[in-house]
Design a protein around this motif. Structure first.
Motif, PDB file in Angstrom:
ATOM      1  N   ASN A 125      89.696  40.812   1.156  1.00 55.24           N
ATOM      2  CA  ASN A 125      88.996  40.905  -0.137  1.00 55.24           C
ATOM      3  C   ASN A 125      87.482  41.008  -0.001  1.00 55.24           C
ATOM      4  O   ASN A 125      86.752  40.854  -0.982  1.00 55.24           O
ATOM      5  CB  ASN A 125      89.350  39.692  -1.010  1.00 55.24           C
ATOM      6  CG  ASN A 125      89.076  38.366  -0.313  1.00 55.24           C
ATOM      7  OD1 ASN A 125      88.445  38.319   0.746  1.00 55.24           O
ATOM      8  ND2 ASN A 125      89.560  37.275  -0.899  1.00 55.24           N
ATOM      9  N   ASP A 128      83.535  44.075  -1.201  1.00 54.24           N
ATOM     10  CA  ASP A 128      84.217  44.457  -2.439  1.00 54.24           C
ATOM     11  C   ASP A 128      84.934  45.792  -2.325  1.00 54.24           C
ATOM     12  O   ASP A 128      85.964  46.002  -2.977  1.00 54.24           O
ATOM     13  CB  ASP A 128      83.211  44.512  -3.592  1.00 54.24           C
ATOM     14  CG  ASP A 128      82.768  43.127  -4.043  1.00 54.24           C
ATOM     15  OD1 ASP A 128      83.485  42.148  -3.730  1.00 54.24           O
ATOM     16  OD2 ASP A 128      81.722  43.008  -4.700  1.00 54.24           O
ATOM     17  N   ARG A 131      88.729  45.952  -1.834  1.00 53.44           N
ATOM     18  CA  ARG A 131      89.636  45.554  -2.920  1.00 53.44           C
ATOM     19  C   ARG A 131      90.278  46.777  -3.581  1.00 53.44           C
ATOM     20  O   ARG A 131      91.307  46.655  -4.237  1.00 53.44           O
ATOM     21  CB  ARG A 131      88.891  44.733  -3.974  1.00 53.44           C
ATOM     22  CG  ARG A 131      88.338  43.409  -3.467  1.00 53.44           C
ATOM     23  CD  ARG A 131      87.486  42.747  -4.546  1.00 53.44           C
ATOM     24  NE  ARG A 131      86.857  41.525  -4.101  1.00 53.44           N
ATOM     25  CZ  ARG A 131      87.348  40.302  -4.307  1.00 53.44           C
ATOM     26  NH1 ARG A 131      88.486  40.164  -4.967  1.00 53.44           N
ATOM     27  NH2 ARG A 131      86.713  39.238  -3.864  1.00 53.44           N
TER      28      ARG A 131
END
Length: 345
Positions: A125, A128, A131
């Motif tokens: 995760n 960013d 993601r």
């Protein structure tokens, strides 16, 4: 076809060639051969500028990587040794990577090669950008069909993953890497840098210097009262502890703390809760998810650290940072240092 000021690229090239020929017809014969050679050498460049790389090469080609992700091609095949002791050889640096371990995902990105990732495990995760990538399930037992669908050049995973044999049976190269110490983290960065053809000064050595300097700065920020504090660090419910021999234990040692879990128990032993009661640490450090809303273990109500509220319950985000052996270990040191400064008796 590409156009320039309303004129087709092909027409522009023909016009250039006519003018070159006309000039050649007006020069002495003794100089003609040299001029023809110059015109012939210039022609591929003119075609490239007028019609683009596809026409110049005779076929479509993928867009070049950006400056932040480009890396020089190695002089020959790339050979590395993974955590299983296997020597693996690649004809060229992998361009499509699936990473099934968060610390490896973060390491690839720290080497500025995030753009090569085409899939990750469900726990990756950070940063960013990852993601938004397709998720392949858990790292230990991922969705094999989802991995295959991404057509990876290589899959990065933990040595403990059960997926290695199945992926290799399908012809997908696997590199198993699972650092457990500071030295292991440095080695993994170096291995990934070699695999991805990132020069050490720009990649692995740069990242390690940043980690090392950050841990040292965190240690220097601590007040005198935090030195020598006896710490118990719980990695996950069990309790599974971070031992002295783990990368977390090594960070605590650099912060001047004393780990109550001795090295002979291994890096991440599962303990009897009574062990912690007998050890009576000054400070407890635990990840929020591992504490299950702070459900206590039998006998822990007698711990002085619990009674005096010298417990650092890390948020899920901070816990992710603290328990991953990768490029954010300097941030982990700062998180632990803050806990020591706040909770030291």
């Amino acid at each position: 076809m590409a156009t320039v000021n309303g004129t087709s690229g092909a027409a522009r090239v023909l016009s250039m060639l006519r003018r070159a020929c006309a000039r050649l017809l007006r020069i002495p014969p003794s100089r003609t051969a040299g001029r023809w050679a110059a015109a012939a050498a210039a022609l591929p460049a003119a075609v490239f500028l007028a019609t683009g790389p596809a026409a110049a090469q005779g076929a479509a080609s993928p867009a070049a990587p950006s400056a932040s992700t480009a890396s020089p091609a190695p002089a020959g095949p790339i050979t590395i040794v993974d955590a299983r002791g296997r020597r693996l050889t690649f004809a060229r640096p992998p361009q499509r990577i699936v990473s099934l371990l968060p610390s490896l995902t973060e390491s690839v990105c720290a080497l500025q090669q995030c753009a090569r990732l085409v899939g990750v495990d469900r726990y990756s995760n950070w940063p960013d950008a990852v993601r938004r990538l397709p998720q392949m399930g858990g790292g230990i037992d991922p969705n094999i069909e989802a991995v295959v669908a991404q057509r990876p050049d290589v899959v990065l995973l933990a040595a403990s993953s059960r997926a290695s044999d199945r992926l290799e049976a399908l012809g997908i190269p696997v590199v198993a890497l699972e650092p457990k110490t500071h030295a292991g983290v440095r080695d993994v960065l170096g291995t990934l840098g070699t695999l991805l053809a990132v020069p050490p000064e720009q990649g692995a050595e740069r990242v390690w210097r940043e980690i090392d300097a950050g841990v040292q700065a965190a240690a220097q920020s601590l007040p005198p009262k935090a030195r020598g504090v006896r710490v118990y660090f719980e990695v996950s419910r069990g309790p599974y502890a971070a031992g002295t021999a783990s990368f977390i234990g090594e960070t605590l040692a650099r912060l001047g703390a004393r780990n109550v879990v001795p090295p002979e128990l291994g890096p991440f032993p599962r303990l009897n809760p009574e062990f912690v009661v007998r050890a009576q640490p000054d400070v407890l450090m635990v990840g929020n998810s591992s504490m299950q809303s702070l459900v206590p273990y039998p006998g822990w109500e007698s711990l002085r650290a619990v009674r005096d509220q010298r417990v650092c319950v890390f948020s899920p985000a901070d816990a992710d940072v603290a328990v991953r052996p990768g490029p954010r270990m300097a941030d982990a040191a700062r998180i632990m240092a803050r806990c020591l400064a706040d909770k030291a008796p």
